[in-house]
Design a protein around this motif. Structure first.
Motif, mmCIF file in Angstrom:
data_model
loop_
_atom_site.group_PDB
_atom_site.id
_atom_site.type_symbol
_atom_site.label_atom_id
_atom_site.label_comp_id
_atom_site.label_asym_id
_atom_site.label_seq_id
_atom_site.Cartn_x
_atom_site.Cartn_y
_atom_site.Cartn_z
ATOM 1 N N LYS A 1 0.860 -1.206 0.000
ATOM 2 C CA LYS A 1 0.000 0.000 0.000
ATOM 3 C C LYS A 1 0.882 1.237 0.000
ATOM 4 O O LYS A 1 1.897 1.269 0.700
ATOM 5 C CB LYS A 1 -0.878 0.020 1.268
ATOM 6 C CG LYS A 1 -1.874 -1.124 1.367
ATOM 7 C CD LYS A 1 -3.135 -0.875 0.558
ATOM 8 C CE LYS A 1 -4.164 -1.985 0.810
ATOM 9 N NZ LYS A 1 -5.247 -1.957 -0.183
ATOM 10 N N ARG B 1 -3.494 3.300 -1.463
ATOM 11 C CA ARG B 1 -3.717 2.638 -2.750
ATOM 12 C C ARG B 1 -2.800 1.421 -2.871
ATOM 13 O O ARG B 1 -1.664 1.461 -2.413
ATOM 14 C CB ARG B 1 -3.428 3.603 -3.905
ATOM 15 C CG ARG B 1 -4.346 4.803 -3.934
ATOM 16 C CD ARG B 1 -3.893 5.835 -4.933
ATOM 17 N NE ARG B 1 -2.579 6.376 -4.593
ATOM 18 C CZ ARG B 1 -2.102 7.523 -5.090
ATOM 19 N NH1 ARG B 1 -2.815 8.245 -5.953
ATOM 20 N NH2 ARG B 1 -0.911 7.962 -4.744
ATOM 21 N N HIS C 1 -0.257 -0.879 -4.564
ATOM 22 C CA HIS C 1 0.756 -0.823 -5.613
ATOM 23 C C HIS C 1 1.569 -2.111 -5.559
ATOM 24 O O HIS C 1 1.348 -2.962 -4.693
ATOM 25 C CB HIS C 1 1.611 0.439 -5.515
ATOM 26 C CG HIS C 1 2.431 0.539 -4.277
ATOM 27 N ND1 HIS C 1 3.077 1.675 -3.891
ATOM 28 C CD2 HIS C 1 2.704 -0.373 -3.303
ATOM 29 C CE1 HIS C 1 3.715 1.465 -2.770
ATOM 30 N NE2 HIS C 1 3.510 0.230 -2.397
#
Ligand code: MN
Length: 260
Positions: free
Chosen positions: A204, A209, A211
């Motif tokens: 994260k 988000r 990744h």
């Protein structure tokens, strides 16, 4: 007049022209070590990326101009050095453009091995491959990288031994060399390609988000006489490579099974 005993002179009586490149960037300690080892074998010049370009593979810069800047490099002695704002393959192209009749490109010494599947994305090897595409020869050098910098002084006698073996043999056009931290011998090897050792690791970012990191992990199982096997057993691995990728067996089969 060239002396036969002088290793810097090759068959034609001319002094050997050795271009040094890498993908770790011109300020990497590995390139200075390789340049120092090469000086006794010929005329040496360094052309390398201005920043690290590891994993750049054989990419070339086609959408912007390139610069070729003289770069004082104390660590490499009095060897002329130039930096390029491009890839390893760009460096070899510009290096050969500015210095005609380069006999061989030595690439490295890379901080990190280039074994097995790494040959597909290695910028170190790409510099050597680019040399072959330009009609010269190429030899790539890599060594494991840990938290401590490789002991290049300890590796130098081994680099010297490899160069004394490979440079006079013009039938070897492209060789990938990997040096373990403390070599005990030399070994001719094949590329290990049986399994892909890449791993995708999700994580994260600070905004929450998801990744991903693409990492390469060592294989547990290693076939004997491969590049990885040799380095794991403390030996310098030397793998002669070729540029043509055609699978001749499958081509013949395809022609037989699907006549056109
Ligand atoms: Mn690198």
């Amino acid at each position: 007049m060239a002396r036969v005993s002088d290793q810097r002179y090759h068959g034609s009586g001319n002094i050997m022209r050795i271009l040094i490149a890498n993908d770790d960037g011109i300020y990497s300690p590995g390139i200075a070590a390789l340049a120092r080892a090469a000086t006794k074998f010929g005329e040496v010049r360094i052309v390398a990326p201005d920043v690290e370009m590891s994993s750049a593979s054989h990419s070339i810069t086609a959408n912007r101009p390139l610069l070729y800047k003289p770069t004082p490099l104390a660590a490499a002695g009095d060897v002329q050095a130039f930096r390029v704002n491009g890839t390893p393959a760009d460096c070899v192209a510009l290096g050969i453009h500015h210095w005609e009749q380069v006999d061989v490109v030595l690439s490295g010494i890379n901080l990190g091995t280039n074994l097995g599947n790494a040959l597909w994305h290695s910028g170190t090897l790409a510099a050597a491959k680019q040399a072959v595409l330009f009609g010269a020869r190429g030899i790539a050098f890599s060594t494991p990288s840990t938290d401590a910098e490789p002991d290049f002084a300890a590796l130098e006698p081994w680099v010297d031994r490899v160069l004394r073996l490979l440079l006079p043999d013009t039938r070897l056009t492209l060789v990938n060399v990997n040096l373990p931290a403390l070599p005990t011998g030399l070994r001719w090897t094949r590329q290990s390609v049986r399994h892909y050792d890449g791993k995708v690791v999700p994580s994260k970012d600070p905004m929450g988000r998801t990744h991903y990191w693409f990492t390469v992990v060592p294989l547990d199982e290693t076939e004997e006489d491969t590049d990885r096997w040799a380095v794991e057993h403390g030996m310098v691995s030397m793998t002669p490579l070729r540029l043509h990728l055609t699978n001749d067996d499958e081509l013949a089969e395809a022609r037989r099974r699907h006549p056109l």
